[in-house]
Design a protein around this motif. Structure first.
Motif, PDB file in Angstrom:
ATOM      1  N   ARG A   3      28.202  51.497  52.481  1.00 12.18           N
ATOM      2  CA  ARG A   3      29.630  51.168  52.423  1.00 12.18           C
ATOM      3  C   ARG A   3      30.097  51.222  50.974  1.00 12.18           C
ATOM      4  O   ARG A   3      29.374  50.855  50.070  1.00 12.18           O
ATOM      5  N   ASP A   4      31.339  51.635  50.795  1.00 19.08           N
ATOM      6  CA  ASP A   4      31.952  51.555  49.477  1.00 19.08           C
ATOM      7  C   ASP A   4      32.327  50.105  49.211  1.00 19.08           C
ATOM      8  O   ASP A   4      32.598  49.345  50.140  1.00 19.08           O
ATOM      9  N   VAL A   5      32.359  49.731  47.950  1.00 18.57           N
ATOM     10  CA  VAL A   5      32.717  48.379  47.555  1.00 18.57           C
ATOM     11  C   VAL A   5      33.860  48.456  46.554  1.00 18.57           C
ATOM     12  O   VAL A   5      33.858  49.295  45.652  1.00 18.57           O
ATOM     13  N   GLN A   6      34.841  47.596  46.723  1.00 17.57           N
ATOM     14  CA  GLN A   6      35.898  47.392  45.742  1.00 17.57           C
ATOM     15  C   GLN A   6      35.779  45.950  45.283  1.00 17.57           C
ATOM     16  O   GLN A   6      35.590  45.052  46.092  1.00 17.57           O
ATOM     17  N   ILE A   7      35.902  45.726  43.994  1.00 20.46           N
ATOM     18  CA  ILE A   7      35.888  44.360  43.460  1.00 20.46           C
ATOM     19  C   ILE A   7      37.328  43.973  43.184  1.00 20.46           C
ATOM     20  O   ILE A   7      38.039  44.674  42.469  1.00 20.46           O
ATOM     21  N   THR A   8      37.763  42.854  43.779  1.00 14.28           N
ATOM     22  CA  THR A   8      39.149  42.415  43.658  1.00 14.28           C
ATOM     23  C   THR A   8      39.227  41.139  42.832  1.00 14.28           C
ATOM     24  O   THR A   8      38.461  40.205  43.052  1.00 14.28           O
ATOM     25  N   PHE A   9      40.157  41.132  41.882  1.00 11.70           N
ATOM     26  CA  PHE A   9      40.424  39.974  41.041  1.00 11.70           C
ATOM     27  C   PHE A   9      41.780  39.397  41.426  1.00 11.70           C
ATOM     28  O   PHE A   9      42.786  40.113  41.385  1.00 11.70           O
ATOM     29  N   ASP A  10      41.841  38.119  41.783  1.00  8.96           N
ATOM     30  CA  ASP A  10      43.108  37.409  41.902  1.00  8.96           C
ATOM     31  C   ASP A  10      43.485  37.002  40.479  1.00  8.96           C
ATOM     32  O   ASP A  10      42.635  36.513  39.718  1.00  8.96           O
ATOM     33  N   CYS A  11      44.748  37.203  40.107  1.00  7.94           N
ATOM     34  CA  CYS A  11      45.129  36.931  38.723  1.00  7.94           C
ATOM     35  C   CYS A  11      46.626  36.709  38.593  1.00  7.94           C
ATOM     36  O   CYS A  11      47.384  36.943  39.533  1.00  7.94           O
ATOM     37  N   ALA A  12      47.041  36.286  37.401  1.00 12.54           N
ATOM     38  CA  ALA A  12      48.455  36.065  37.114  1.00 12.54           C
ATOM     39  C   ALA A  12      49.124  37.299  36.528  1.00 12.54           C
ATOM     40  O   ALA A  12      50.310  37.513  36.715  1.00 12.54           O
ATOM     41  N   ASP A  13      48.350  38.134  35.806  1.00 12.82           N
ATOM     42  CA  ASP A  13      48.910  39.289  35.115  1.00 12.82           C
ATOM     43  C   ASP A  13      48.004  40.506  35.334  1.00 12.82           C
ATOM     44  O   ASP A  13      47.131  40.801  34.511  1.00 12.82           O
ATOM     45  N   PRO A  14      48.192  41.213  36.456  1.00 14.74           N
ATOM     46  CA  PRO A  14      47.316  42.339  36.771  1.00 14.74           C
ATOM     47  C   PRO A  14      47.217  43.401  35.675  1.00 14.74           C
ATOM     48  O   PRO A  14      46.119  43.889  35.387  1.00 14.74           O
ATOM     49  N   ALA A  15      48.319  43.754  35.035  1.00 13.92           N
ATOM     50  CA  ALA A  15      48.270  44.797  33.998  1.00 13.92           C
ATOM     51  C   ALA A  15      47.398  44.357  32.824  1.00 13.92           C
ATOM     52  O   ALA A  15      46.571  45.133  32.327  1.00 13.92           O
ATOM     53  N   ARG A  16      47.565  43.131  32.382  1.00 12.83           N
ATOM     54  CA  ARG A  16      46.779  42.627  31.241  1.00 12.83           C
ATOM     55  C   ARG A  16      45.301  42.542  31.581  1.00 12.83           C
ATOM     56  O   ARG A  16      44.441  42.939  30.801  1.00 12.83           O
TER      57      ARG A  16
END
Length: 145
Positions: A3-16
């Motif tokens: 399976r492919d894996v994506q790592i997801t970050f919950d955050c306040a400022d996605p661009a930064r």
């Protein structure tokens, strides 16, 4: 089954946060959809209002072998220590003083890009070769290993 894996970050400022991790890992911003020269142009065409254009960001490995990283804006701030974290392999094949010197150099570089140094763990053979714990600009812990 693989399976492919994506790592997801919950955050306040996605661009930064995406910019920090691109620098840390040698990733790059995912290209906008075909037919658009920039994400801003694509989001404009999709009808996304300007205040929502930093709701998400994605990075890809230029070589195409490592997982995609996805950053999504969430309203709540980070509360506690991570239960899962990334180990950034910054000194592969090195041991002892050479290893720790390479980790220190990378820690200094990442601090200049917004990381916070948390602690250093000295080598404790045979199992621990030593590592440095940092936090990204939003407080997510990771190790230089």
């Amino acid at each position: 089954m693989a399976r492919d894996v994506q790592i997801t970050f919950d955050c306040a400022d996605p661009a930064r946060l995406a910019a920090f991790w691109a620098e840390a890992l040698g990733y790059r911003l995912q290209d906008p959809p075909p037919g658009f020269e920039s994400w801003d142009q694509a989001l404009e065409a999709m009808g996304v209002p300007p205040e929502r254009r930093n709701d998400a960001s994605a990075l890809i490995d230029p070589e195409g072998s490592r997982p995609r990283l996805f950053f999504q804006r969430v309203p709540e701030r980070k509360q506690t220590k991570n239960r899962v974290h990334l180990d950034v392999r910054a000194a592969p094949g090195l041991r002892g003083d050479a290893r720790m010197a390479a980790l220190e150099a990378e820690a200094e570089r990442l601090v200049s890009h917004g990381a916070t140094r948390l602690r250093r763990h000295e080598p404790a053979p045979p199992l621990d070769a030593g590592h440095i714990v940092l936090a990204d600009p939003e407080g997510n812990e990771f190790c230089l290993d």
